[in-house]
Design an enzyme around this catalytic site. Sequence first.
Site, PDB file in Angstrom:
ATOM      1  N   LYS A  12       0.822  -1.218   0.000  1.00  0.00           N
ATOM      2  CA  LYS A  12       0.000   0.000   0.000  1.00  0.00           C
ATOM      3  C   LYS A  12       0.860   1.275   0.000  1.00  0.00           C
ATOM      4  O   LYS A  12       2.069   1.220   0.263  1.00  0.00           O
ATOM      5  CB  LYS A  12      -0.924  -0.035   1.228  1.00  0.00           C
ATOM      6  CG  LYS A  12      -1.934  -1.192   1.195  1.00  0.00           C
ATOM      7  CD  LYS A  12      -2.815  -1.198   2.442  1.00  0.00           C
ATOM      8  CE  LYS A  12      -3.816  -2.350   2.388  1.00  0.00           C
ATOM      9  NZ  LYS A  12      -4.691  -2.367   3.588  1.00  0.00           N
ATOM     10  N   TYR A  52     -12.617  -3.631  -3.065  1.00  0.00           N
ATOM     11  CA  TYR A  52     -13.089  -3.504  -1.681  1.00  0.00           C
ATOM     12  C   TYR A  52     -14.621  -3.489  -1.613  1.00  0.00           C
ATOM     13  O   TYR A  52     -15.201  -2.855  -0.716  1.00  0.00           O
ATOM     14  CB  TYR A  52     -12.494  -2.242  -1.047  1.00  0.00           C
ATOM     15  CG  TYR A  52     -11.054  -2.390  -0.595  1.00  0.00           C
ATOM     16  CD1 TYR A  52     -10.607  -3.540   0.071  1.00  0.00           C
ATOM     17  CD2 TYR A  52     -10.127  -1.365  -0.798  1.00  0.00           C
ATOM     18  CE1 TYR A  52      -9.283  -3.666   0.495  1.00  0.00           C
ATOM     19  CE2 TYR A  52      -8.801  -1.488  -0.372  1.00  0.00           C
ATOM     20  CZ  TYR A  52      -8.392  -2.641   0.274  1.00  0.00           C
ATOM     21  OH  TYR A  52      -7.085  -2.768   0.712  1.00  0.00           O
ATOM     22  N   ASN A 115      -1.892  -0.150   7.047  1.00  0.00           N
ATOM     23  CA  ASN A 115      -1.327  -1.384   7.591  1.00  0.00           C
ATOM     24  C   ASN A 115      -0.475  -2.107   6.544  1.00  0.00           C
ATOM     25  O   ASN A 115      -0.317  -3.322   6.587  1.00  0.00           O
ATOM     26  CB  ASN A 115      -2.447  -2.282   8.139  1.00  0.00           C
ATOM     27  CG  ASN A 115      -3.505  -2.578   7.096  1.00  0.00           C
ATOM     28  OD1 ASN A 115      -3.339  -2.228   5.928  1.00  0.00           O
ATOM     29  ND2 ASN A 115      -4.578  -3.233   7.504  1.00  0.00           N
ATOM     30  N   HIS A 118      -2.100  -5.452   1.388  1.00  0.00           N
ATOM     31  CA  HIS A 118      -3.306  -6.244   1.121  1.00  0.00           C
ATOM     32  C   HIS A 118      -2.856  -7.648   0.741  1.00  0.00           C
ATOM     33  O   HIS A 118      -1.900  -7.797  -0.021  1.00  0.00           O
ATOM     34  CB  HIS A 118      -4.125  -5.666  -0.044  1.00  0.00           C
ATOM     35  CG  HIS A 118      -5.136  -6.669  -0.527  1.00  0.00           C
ATOM     36  ND1 HIS A 118      -6.338  -6.874   0.120  1.00  0.00           N
ATOM     37  CD2 HIS A 118      -5.077  -7.598  -1.524  1.00  0.00           C
ATOM     38  CE1 HIS A 118      -6.992  -7.855  -0.491  1.00  0.00           C
ATOM     39  NE2 HIS A 118      -6.246  -8.316  -1.482  1.00  0.00           N
ATOM     40  N   GLU A 129      -8.443 -12.050  -7.659  1.00  0.00           N
ATOM     41  CA  GLU A 129      -7.602 -10.861  -7.486  1.00  0.00           C
ATOM     42  C   GLU A 129      -6.356 -10.902  -8.369  1.00  0.00           C
ATOM     43  O   GLU A 129      -5.916  -9.864  -8.870  1.00  0.00           O
ATOM     44  CB  GLU A 129      -7.245 -10.691  -6.006  1.00  0.00           C
ATOM     45  CG  GLU A 129      -8.483 -10.351  -5.179  1.00  0.00           C
ATOM     46  CD  GLU A 129      -8.212 -10.224  -3.685  1.00  0.00           C
ATOM     47  OE1 GLU A 129      -7.069 -10.466  -3.245  1.00  0.00           O
ATOM     48  OE2 GLU A 129      -9.162  -9.866  -2.959  1.00  0.00           O
TER      49      GLU A 129
HETATM   50  N1  UDP Z   1      -9.747  -0.812   7.004  1.00  0.00           N
HETATM   51  C1  UDP Z   1      -9.912   0.418   7.631  1.00  0.00           C
HETATM   52  N2  UDP Z   1     -10.704   0.481   8.758  1.00  0.00           N
HETATM   53  C2  UDP Z   1     -11.301  -0.627   9.279  1.00  0.00           C
HETATM   54  C3  UDP Z   1     -11.148  -1.858   8.629  1.00  0.00           C
HETATM   55  C4  UDP Z   1     -10.368  -1.925   7.487  1.00  0.00           C
HETATM   56  O1  UDP Z   1      -9.369   1.416   7.184  1.00  0.00           O
HETATM   57  O2  UDP Z   1     -12.001  -0.501  10.308  1.00  0.00           O
HETATM   58  C5  UDP Z   1      -8.893  -0.901   5.808  1.00  0.00           C
HETATM   59  C6  UDP Z   1      -7.539  -1.543   6.109  1.00  0.00           C
HETATM   60  O3  UDP Z   1      -6.532  -0.904   5.326  1.00  0.00           O
HETATM   61  C7  UDP Z   1      -7.757  -2.971   5.651  1.00  0.00           C
HETATM   62  C8  UDP Z   1      -8.649  -2.749   4.427  1.00  0.00           C
HETATM   63  O4  UDP Z   1      -9.534  -1.714   4.819  1.00  0.00           O
HETATM   64  O5  UDP Z   1      -6.538  -3.610   5.364  1.00  0.00           O
HETATM   65  C9  UDP Z   1      -9.430  -3.949   3.974  1.00  0.00           C
HETATM   66  O6  UDP Z   1     -10.187  -4.441   5.054  1.00  0.00           O
HETATM   67  P1  UDP Z   1     -10.333  -6.012   5.303  1.00  0.00           P
HETATM   68  O7  UDP Z   1     -11.390  -6.189   6.352  1.00  0.00           O
HETATM   69  O8  UDP Z   1     -10.511  -6.712   4.001  1.00  0.00           O
HETATM   70  O9  UDP Z   1      -8.923  -6.392   5.993  1.00  0.00           O
HETATM   71  P2  UDP Z   1      -7.614  -7.135   5.431  1.00  0.00           P
HETATM   72  O10 UDP Z   1      -8.099  -8.275   4.561  1.00  0.00           O
HETATM   73  O11 UDP Z   1      -6.804  -6.121   4.659  1.00  0.00           O
HETATM   74  O12 UDP Z   1      -6.881  -7.616   6.643  1.00  0.00           O
HETATM   75 MG    MG Z   2      -9.446  -8.223   3.034  1.00  0.00          MG
END
Ligand code: UDP
Ligand code: MG
Length: 155
Positions: A12, A52, A115, A118, A129
Amino acid sequence: MAEIQKTLVLLKPDALQRDLLGEVIRRFELKGLKIVGLKLIRLTDEMLTEHYAHLAEKPFFPSLKQFMMQTPVVGLVLEGLDSVESVRKIVGSTNPRNADAGTIRADLSMNVPSNLIHASDSPEAAATEVKRFFKDDELFAYEKITDRYQFGEGV
Ligand code: UDP
Ligand code: MG
């Protein structure tokens, strides 16, 4: 029985801005994951709406998309034994403050959305994907001398 899988990873904008691209890729390399796709990608609103889609109703959805468009991201396709699950374990939980120590998110980040990474969360998602971000001719099949050790065949 473990199987050789491909999984999709995006590094990211925070990884790029914080000069952590090399460190993150190094961790995947050290695990023995094979890089079979690698490029910079300029994400669009449309791509992110699709990618997303499961978060479309969340209040943070617009700001998440803005964040992901701040700079190009690095797209990686990683191949290895059960690589989808393996990469998710190395990456750690979504909220870096809850992630297990030793994971990339726990060790190198503190917050969402920044974080760092992805990673596809299931073999089905990985298949979709990889296709979303990589054309067939951007994926490479090649042998490494270490395959027999990393992937456990022919040792
Ligand atoms: N995210 C965020 N706030 C939240 C949850 C998710 O900004 O409360 C962002 C974060 O960057 C996360 C991404 O949205 O990595 C995708 O969310 P997902 O639940 O798919 O988590 P991941 O698969 O990335 O762990
Ligand atoms: Mg995810």
